[in-house]
Scaffold this motif. Sequence first.
Motif, PDB file in Angstrom:
ATOM      1  N   TYR A  50       0.834  -1.197   0.000  1.00  3.36           N
ATOM      2  CA  TYR A  50       0.000   0.000   0.000  1.00  3.36           C
ATOM      3  C   TYR A  50       0.871   1.250   0.000  1.00  3.36           C
ATOM      4  CZ  TYR A  50      -3.760   3.183   1.214  1.00  3.36           C
ATOM      5  OH  TYR A  50      -4.671   4.200   1.199  1.00  3.36           O
ATOM      6  N   THR A  55      -5.193   5.908  -4.595  1.00  2.00           N
ATOM      7  CA  THR A  55      -6.464   6.525  -4.212  1.00  2.00           C
ATOM      8  C   THR A  55      -7.662   5.697  -4.652  1.00  2.00           C
ATOM      9  OG1 THR A  55      -6.464   7.798  -6.269  1.00  2.00           O
ATOM     10  CG2 THR A  55      -5.470   8.836  -4.329  1.00  2.00           C
ATOM     11  N   GLY A  57      -8.836   2.917  -3.258  1.00  3.81           N
ATOM     12  CA  GLY A  57      -9.592   2.273  -2.185  1.00  3.81           C
ATOM     13  C   GLY A  57      -8.769   2.225  -0.919  1.00  3.81           C
ATOM     14  N   THR A  58      -9.301   1.555   0.077  1.00  2.76           N
ATOM     15  CA  THR A  58      -8.636   1.450   1.363  1.00  2.76           C
ATOM     16  C   THR A  58      -7.587   0.339   1.323  1.00  2.76           C
ATOM     17  OG1 THR A  58     -10.219  -0.163   2.194  1.00  2.76           O
ATOM     18  CG2 THR A  58     -10.772   2.169   2.467  1.00  2.76           C
ATOM     19  N   GLN A  60      -7.600  -2.200   3.194  1.00  2.23           N
ATOM     20  CA  GLN A  60      -8.296  -3.484   3.300  1.00  2.23           C
ATOM     21  C   GLN A  60      -8.765  -3.965   1.916  1.00  2.23           C
ATOM     22  OE1 GLN A  60      -8.863  -0.907   5.322  1.00  2.23           O
ATOM     23  NE2 GLN A  60      -7.972  -1.756   7.200  1.00  2.23           N
ATOM     24  N   GLU A  61      -9.214  -3.022   1.082  1.00  2.00           N
ATOM     25  CA  GLU A  61      -9.657  -3.391  -0.265  1.00  2.00           C
ATOM     26  C   GLU A  61      -8.478  -3.855  -1.106  1.00  2.00           C
ATOM     27  OE1 GLU A  61     -13.513  -0.509  -0.899  1.00  2.00           O
ATOM     28  OE2 GLU A  61     -11.504   0.311  -1.177  1.00  2.00           O
TER      29      GLU A  61
END
Length: 266
Positions: A50, A55, A57-58, A60-61
């Motif tokens: 990450y 930008t 998603g999070t 977790q996504e």
Amino acid sequence: MMRSIKYGVFVLGLVVLVYACSPAKGNRTGHEFMPDMVHSTAYEANVLNYYYYNTWGTIQELKSYATPRLPVKGTIARGFEGGGVEPGNISIPMNGAVPFYYGPSEEERTRAMAEIVQNPFPITAKGLAEGKNLYTIYCGICHGDKGDGLGYLVRDDGGKYPAQPAIFTSDDFLNASNGRYYYAIMYGKNVMGSYEDKLSYEERWQVIHYIRSLQAAKNGTVYNEDANTFNTVDIPGAQWKSDEDNMPAEPAGMHEEMSTESHSEH
């Protein structure tokens, strides 16, 4: 007056320049003309990497994208046995995998016994020799070298096997379909575990061929490359080759016609 106007224009230009070079945010593109292409969602299987400019998603996504998932039901591995290679396609080495559409239950075992009838490989001297070698390694220690259920682990002088292994030379197993053996190799039976990961698709069938040859020797029939008087479903290699030689020749020009049709579909 002119000096003030020039000063004002300079300051205004500086503000516009600073604004244009600022990072993207919300609906403002900032100094990046195509930020989604520059900072695309790049992810790899089993790797969570990450970063700030992602930008999409999070975290977790992003992790869900990289986490291994089970294949869709009915998925067939590339290079599976029997897949073949169409002219013009990429050649993929056979990996020995073959779909097996039977689940681990008694109902599925019964279905496999009824539906899996014929050994897909012809009886050959080479296949029987390989089947004997594999049987000795994986099966004989319990089922016996002769398939009589008297393997080393069940001997009278200290055998450790907790139950009587299947006696392949009994009438029950002589009359059993090939599916009964193949299913047992895939899922095991009673205290016997699965041998799916130890034998390839072709090796499983070679072992079954060898078991059939033991049964044939027991009841005085023939089961080899030249003849099979043991059953009516498995084909001797000599007959297999003869059948191929007697197949009608492909009409001239048929291949070219099929190729033309195939291209036209695309």
